[in-house]
Design a protein around this motif. Structure first.
Motif, PDB file in Angstrom:
ATOM      1  N   ILE A   1       6.900  47.692  25.238  1.00  0.00           N
ATOM      2  CA  ILE A   1       5.844  46.938  24.536  1.00  0.00           C
ATOM      3  C   ILE A   1       4.605  47.823  24.369  1.00  0.00           C
ATOM      4  O   ILE A   1       3.953  47.834  23.322  1.00  0.00           O
TER       5      ILE A   1
ATOM      6  N   VAL B   1      10.941  39.594  20.894  1.00  0.00           N
ATOM      7  CA  VAL B   1      11.973  40.048  21.833  1.00  0.00           C
ATOM      8  C   VAL B   1      13.090  39.023  21.715  1.00  0.00           C
ATOM      9  O   VAL B   1      12.840  37.816  21.796  1.00  0.00           O
TER      10      VAL B   1
ATOM     11  N   ARG C   1       8.914  35.928  29.519  1.00  0.00           N
ATOM     12  CA  ARG C   1       8.148  34.965  28.712  1.00  0.00           C
ATOM     13  C   ARG C   1       6.650  35.255  28.799  1.00  0.00           C
ATOM     14  O   ARG C   1       5.940  35.296  27.795  1.00  0.00           O
TER      15      ARG C   1
ATOM     16  N   THR D   1       5.744  38.505  26.891  1.00  0.00           N
ATOM     17  CA  THR D   1       5.751  38.372  25.431  1.00  0.00           C
ATOM     18  C   THR D   1       4.547  37.545  24.979  1.00  0.00           C
ATOM     19  O   THR D   1       3.850  37.917  24.037  1.00  0.00           O
ATOM     20  N   ARG D   2       4.302  36.454  25.692  1.00  0.00           N
ATOM     21  CA  ARG D   2       3.179  35.581  25.284  1.00  0.00           C
ATOM     22  C   ARG D   2       1.854  36.343  25.353  1.00  0.00           C
ATOM     23  O   ARG D   2       1.058  36.316  24.417  1.00  0.00           O
TER      24      ARG D   2
ATOM     25  N   ILE E   1       3.842  38.418  21.219  1.00  0.00           N
ATOM     26  CA  ILE E   1       5.201  38.690  20.714  1.00  0.00           C
ATOM     27  C   ILE E   1       6.023  37.412  20.854  1.00  0.00           C
ATOM     28  O   ILE E   1       5.956  36.738  21.887  1.00  0.00           O
TER      29      ILE E   1
ATOM     30  N   LEU F   1       9.231  35.053  21.528  1.00  0.00           N
ATOM     31  CA  LEU F   1      10.458  35.123  22.323  1.00  0.00           C
ATOM     32  C   LEU F   1      11.544  34.324  21.605  1.00  0.00           C
ATOM     33  O   LEU F   1      11.391  33.119  21.369  1.00  0.00           O
TER      34      LEU F   1
END
Ligand SMILES: Cc1ncc(COP(=O)(O)O)c(C=O)c1O
Length: 442
Positions: free
Chosen positions: A203, A213, A236, A239-240, A244, A246
């Motif tokens: 990332i 992702v 999770r 990404t949050r 990004i 999920l």
């Protein structure tokens, strides 16, 4: 009567004259089945019957597409009744709303739903949606994860075990097919699974360029590999906090692990989730579900997703029946599948221990995989390549055929339990496995 598959052999010779490798998918051909595949004539409950009249307890269940087993009477009835009123209308139907409502009740993030036909299509749409919604070009997928046969996904899905995968900090990208769009290799970022540090690094390296992702909730295409405790939640959060999306690929785990799939089982909250296989109970029904704000990007003029066969009536009647059956009695069907899957896994593990066979049975409830290995656990694709004896598994699966049990002969493809399986099928399979093991060792 002696076990014979002569009719399958004859059909294969005939098939070779009209179809490449004698069929429509490499996984159904000699690459998995040896000299020739078994030709299946019919399925009923927990059994399949081949053209030579051999009967097998089926743990493959059409690659997991049959949570209720073969030819479940309510599915057969629903399909016949629906077909009698027209096989396809390709127009708005009430059944489409009903199935969407059922999915909404069962799946945590399903604020909005779109139907497709296959898991591949749903995942393709999910990636396009993520790119369109975020305006970013790239996405991260994990080594050994399969999301269908679209160009962008055929990167390190299941590269051959002898190919160098590179250092885990910088995996070598491997295209798994000729003819892929070269851009797929650029835009698809590959990371080892179950490794949050590796994900953080990727990332960081591609900061500002990653739309999504995509992950299987339980790795199911190179052995069953569960997520390490806390891994999906950490993924999770990561990404949050980086903006990004999920995408959870629930093609295998959806309507199998729990009513709400891995989202419910592991307490993760995906932006987009994809479903296929079990949803249609044997008919091609897939779905793309997600948060309203994101899904609304699919509206006309935004991210395109078409399909003459999308939300086909007949398939949706099967899906409605399937989801209702699975929801009955407070989800007793899921409980049953867990009990059967766990009993089979425990029995097989006991057999391997008793016979001193270096093998493990790894699984999560209704999904399990036998792996011939000296290791106590296989935690990612690299482990699978390095430590699992695929050839031995294939020989074992072929020996199982002879003793009346049908498991996929591909070492990476798992077995599943269904509503149609019982303790009796578990006992039969354990006895067959004992004989098959003796055959293999001999
Ligand atoms: C996790 C996963 N995603 C997607 C797919 C593709 O689904 P389909 O074969 O319906 O296109 C598969 C198929 O096995 C799968 O296992």
């Amino acid at each position: 009567m002696a076990y014979t598959t002569e009719k399958s052999k004859d059909l294969f010779e005939r098939a070779l004259k009209v179809m490449v490798e004698g069929g429509s998918s490499p996984s159904r051909g000699p690459a998995n089945y040896g000299e020739y595949p078994l030709f299946i004539e019919r399925g009923e409950g927990a059994y399949v019957y081949d053209v030579d009249g051999n009967k097998y307890v089926d743990w493959m269940m059409a690659y997991g597409a049959l949570p209720l087993g073969h030819a479940h009477p309510n599915i057969v009835h629903a399909v016949c009744a629906a077909a009698s009123k027209g096989t396809l209308v390709a127009a708005a139907t009430e059944i489409e709303i009903e199935v969407a409502e059922l999915i909404q009740e069962m799946v945590p993030n399903a604020e909005k739903i779109r139907f497709a036909n296959t898991g591949t299509e749903a995942a393709m749409a999910a990636i396009r949606l993520a790119r369109g919604y975020t305006g970013k070009p790239r996405f991260i997928k994990f080594e050994g994860h399969y999301h269908g046969w679209y160009d962008d996904f055929l990167v390190n899905a299941h590269p051959h075990a002898t190919v160098s995968l590179g250092h885990r900090n910088d995996p070598i990208k491997i295209a798994e097919s000729s003819g892929l769009n070269r851009r797929a290799l650029d835009d698809t970022i590959v990371v080892p699974w179950n490794d949050i540090v590796a994900l953080e690094r990727a990332i960081e390296t591609y900061r500002g360029q990653i739309a999504a992702v995509i992950t299987e909730g339980i790795m199911a295409n190179m052995g069953v590999i569960p997520p390490e405790p806390g891994y999906l939640k950490a993924l999770r959060e990561l990404t949050r906090s980086n903006g990004i999306l999920l995408i959870l690929d629930e093609t295998v785990t959806g309507f199998r692990i729990a009513a709400g799939g891995c989202q419910e089982h592991y307490g993760v909250d995906a932006d987009i989730a994809t479903f296929g296989k079990a949803l249609g109970a044997g008919l091609p029904v897939a779905a793309l579900v997600g948060k309203s704000e994101i899904m609304e990007a699919l509206a006309w003029g935004g991210v395109l997703h078409y399909g003459t066969q999308n939300a086909s009536r007949v398939g949706l009647y099967a899906a409605r029946t399937c989801l209702r059956e699975l929801s009955e009695d407070d989800g007793a069907a899921f409980e049953h599948c867990w009990e059967i899957g766990e009993a089979l896994a425990a029995g097989l593990q006991e057999l391997f221990e008793e016979t001193g066979t270096p093998a493990i049975v790894q699984g999560v409830g209704p999904m399990l995989q036998i792996m011939f290995t000296e290791r106590p656990a296989i935690r990612d694709y690299r482990d699978f390549c390095a430590y699992v004896d695929r050839g031995k598994y294939q020989r074992f699966a072929w020996a199982l055929f002879k003793h009346g049990v049908y498991m996929s002969p591909s070492a990476g493809l798992h077995s599943v339990s269904s509503v149609a399986h019982s303790e009796e099928h578990v006992e039969f399979t354990l006895a067959a496995a004992r004989k098959a093991l003796a055959d293999v060792e001999a």
